[in-house]
Design a protein around this motif. Structure first.
Motif, PDB file in Angstrom:
ATOM      1  N   ILE A 161       1.000  -1.200  -0.055  1.00 20.25           N
ATOM      2  CA  ILE A 161       0.030  -0.128  -0.079  1.00 20.25           C
ATOM      3  C   ILE A 161       0.941   1.313   0.110  1.00 20.25           C
ATOM      4  N   GLY A 162       0.173   2.437  -0.267  1.00 22.41           N
ATOM      5  CA  GLY A 162       1.156   3.764  -0.328  1.00 22.41           C
ATOM      6  C   GLY A 162       1.775   3.883   0.978  1.00 22.41           C
ATOM      7  N   ASP A 163       3.026   4.339   1.181  1.00 22.26           N
ATOM      8  CA  ASP A 163       3.511   4.516   2.385  1.00 22.26           C
ATOM      9  C   ASP A 163       3.352   5.701   3.332  1.00 22.26           C
ATOM     10  N   THR A 164       2.460   6.589   2.651  1.00 19.78           N
ATOM     11  CA  THR A 164       2.293   7.834   3.275  1.00 19.78           C
ATOM     12  C   THR A 164       1.064   8.234   3.856  1.00 19.78           C
ATOM     13  N   CYS A 165       0.733   8.397   5.282  1.00 25.14           N
ATOM     14  CA  CYS A 165      -0.581   8.474   5.816  1.00 25.14           C
ATOM     15  C   CYS A 165      -1.294   9.552   5.036  1.00 25.14           C
ATOM     16  N   THR A 217      -6.386  -4.391   2.132  1.00 23.16           N
ATOM     17  CA  THR A 217      -6.942  -4.827   1.026  1.00 23.16           C
ATOM     18  C   THR A 217      -7.446  -3.657   0.181  1.00 23.16           C
ATOM     19  N   THR A 218      -7.739  -2.735   0.726  1.00 21.98           N
ATOM     20  CA  THR A 218      -8.750  -1.456   0.192  1.00 21.98           C
ATOM     21  C   THR A 218      -8.080  -0.392  -0.003  1.00 21.98           C
ATOM     22  N   GLY A 219      -7.105  -0.053   1.089  1.00 22.21           N
ATOM     23  CA  GLY A 219      -6.397   1.090   1.542  1.00 22.21           C
ATOM     24  C   GLY A 219      -7.321   2.162   2.086  1.00 22.21           C
ATOM     25  N   LYS A 220      -8.480   1.751   2.383  1.00 24.34           N
ATOM     26  CA  LYS A 220      -9.509   2.654   3.351  1.00 24.34           C
ATOM     27  C   LYS A 220      -9.107   2.965   4.589  1.00 24.34           C
ATOM     28  N   PRO A 221      -9.250   4.134   5.215  1.00 22.66           N
ATOM     29  CA  PRO A 221      -9.016   4.228   6.661  1.00 22.66           C
ATOM     30  C   PRO A 221     -10.093   3.633   7.435  1.00 22.66           C
ATOM     31  N   LYS A 222      -9.904   3.065   8.433  1.00 21.24           N
ATOM     32  CA  LYS A 222     -10.780   2.431   9.240  1.00 21.24           C
ATOM     33  C   LYS A 222     -11.253   3.252  10.246  1.00 21.24           C
ATOM     34  N   ASN A 223     -10.566   4.353  10.642  1.00 16.64           N
ATOM     35  CA  ASN A 223     -11.042   5.245  11.800  1.00 16.64           C
ATOM     36  C   ASN A 223     -10.275   6.764  11.420  1.00 16.64           C
ATOM     37  N   PHE A 224     -10.622   7.617  12.065  1.00 15.60           N
ATOM     38  CA  PHE A 224     -10.250   9.073  11.950  1.00 15.60           C
ATOM     39  C   PHE A 224      -8.813   9.043  12.756  1.00 15.60           C
ATOM     40  N   ALA A 264      -7.732  10.013   9.625  1.00 17.71           N
ATOM     41  CA  ALA A 264      -7.793   9.959   8.359  1.00 17.71           C
ATOM     42  C   ALA A 264      -8.885   9.794   7.540  1.00 17.71           C
ATOM     43  N   TYR A 265      -9.321  10.295   6.651  1.00 19.93           N
ATOM     44  CA  TYR A 265     -10.251   9.979   5.683  1.00 19.93           C
ATOM     45  C   TYR A 265     -10.252   9.579   4.223  1.00 19.93           C
ATOM     46  N   GLU A 266      -8.999   9.918   3.750  1.00 19.38           N
ATOM     47  CA  GLU A 266      -8.933   9.397   2.555  1.00 19.38           C
ATOM     48  C   GLU A 266      -8.092   8.110   2.283  1.00 19.38           C
ATOM     49  N   PRO A 267      -8.179   7.429   1.591  1.00 14.82           N
ATOM     50  CA  PRO A 267      -7.486   5.870   1.206  1.00 14.82           C
ATOM     51  C   PRO A 267      -6.277   6.083   0.523  1.00 14.82           C
ATOM     52  N   VAL A 268      -5.472   5.261   1.086  1.00 16.53           N
ATOM     53  CA  VAL A 268      -4.128   5.183   0.368  1.00 16.53           C
ATOM     54  C   VAL A 268      -4.308   4.184  -0.847  1.00 16.53           C
ATOM     55  N   PRO A 269      -3.287   4.402  -1.831  1.00 16.87           N
ATOM     56  CA  PRO A 269      -3.266   3.207  -2.928  1.00 16.87           C
ATOM     57  C   PRO A 269      -2.963   2.053  -2.412  1.00 16.87           C
ATOM     58  N   VAL A 270      -3.624   1.178  -3.173  1.00 14.96           N
ATOM     59  CA  VAL A 270      -3.107  -0.337  -2.837  1.00 14.96           C
ATOM     60  C   VAL A 270      -2.642  -0.862  -4.362  1.00 14.96           C
ATOM     61  N   PHE A 271      -1.353  -1.536  -4.213  1.00 13.43           N
ATOM     62  CA  PHE A 271      -0.876  -2.091  -5.506  1.00 13.43           C
ATOM     63  C   PHE A 271      -0.998  -3.545  -5.635  1.00 13.43           C
ATOM     64  N   ARG A 272      -0.811  -3.958  -6.754  1.00 17.06           N
ATOM     65  CA  ARG A 272      -0.871  -5.536  -7.114  1.00 17.06           C
ATOM     66  C   ARG A 272       0.534  -6.124  -6.627  1.00 17.06           C
ATOM     67  N   HIS A 292       2.114   1.183 -11.180  1.00 13.86           N
ATOM     68  CA  HIS A 292       1.586   2.115 -12.340  1.00 13.86           C
ATOM     69  C   HIS A 292      -0.067   1.954 -12.325  1.00 13.86           C
ATOM     70  N   GLU A 293      -0.653   0.800 -11.788  1.00 13.05           N
ATOM     71  CA  GLU A 293      -2.184   0.730 -11.932  1.00 13.05           C
ATOM     72  C   GLU A 293      -2.455   0.258 -10.386  1.00 13.05           C
ATOM     73  N   PRO A 294      -2.692   1.245  -9.609  1.00 12.05           N
ATOM     74  CA  PRO A 294      -3.212   0.902  -8.239  1.00 12.05           C
ATOM     75  C   PRO A 294      -4.682   0.019  -8.730  1.00 12.05           C
ATOM     76  N   VAL A 295      -4.871  -0.781  -7.480  1.00 14.69           N
ATOM     77  CA  VAL A 295      -6.095  -1.519  -7.485  1.00 14.69           C
ATOM     78  C   VAL A 295      -7.323  -0.450  -7.141  1.00 14.69           C
ATOM     79  N   PRO A 296      -8.306  -0.478  -8.044  1.00 14.72           N
ATOM     80  CA  PRO A 296      -9.315   0.305  -7.785  1.00 14.72           C
ATOM     81  C   PRO A 296     -10.049   0.218  -6.477  1.00 14.72           C
ATOM     82  N   VAL A 297     -10.427   1.184  -5.897  1.00 15.52           N
ATOM     83  CA  VAL A 297     -11.041   1.371  -4.563  1.00 15.52           C
ATOM     84  C   VAL A 297     -12.712   1.621  -4.847  1.00 15.52           C
TER      85      VAL A 297
END
Length: 108
Positions: free
Chosen positions: A39-43, A72-79, A81-89, A102-107
């Protein structure tokens, strides 16, 4: 196109590691079931490296403010943070880990 990041044996279970692929910082995690995630490394709440955080079940927790991101989705589960991070194959081939940034997994 997927690029080799490391050997699978380099990744300790539930211990995230940081890698940079084509200028994109990613957090590599092997969960307790042995599945490798990238997943993307930056909160998205602050400019904090998630690979310095903690694995909690199926999520990676930012050490600074406690936001947990789904592996698996990059979505935040709590505050806060409210924006997801990218998830990569991720693909494990012949004991090596390959990641396509180059093509993150669609959220949804």
């Amino acid at each position: 196109m997927a690029e080799k990041v490391c050997a699978e044996s380099d990744i300790a279970v539930d211990s995230p590691m940081r890698a940079v692929v084509d200028g994109t910082a990613i957090a590599i995690v092997k969960d307790s079931a042995g599945t490798v995630h990238a997943i993307g490394d930056t909160c998205t709440h602050g400019d904090i490296s998630l690979s310095e955080g903690f694995v909690e079940g199926d999520s990676l927790e930012c050490w600074a403010h406690g936001s947990q991101f789904s592996l698996t989705t990059g979505k935040p589960k709590n505050f806060p943070a409210y924006e997801p991070v990218p998830v990569f194959r991720v693909e494990v081939r012949d004991g090596d880990v390959y990641v396509d940034v180059h093509e993150p997994v669609p959220v949804d």
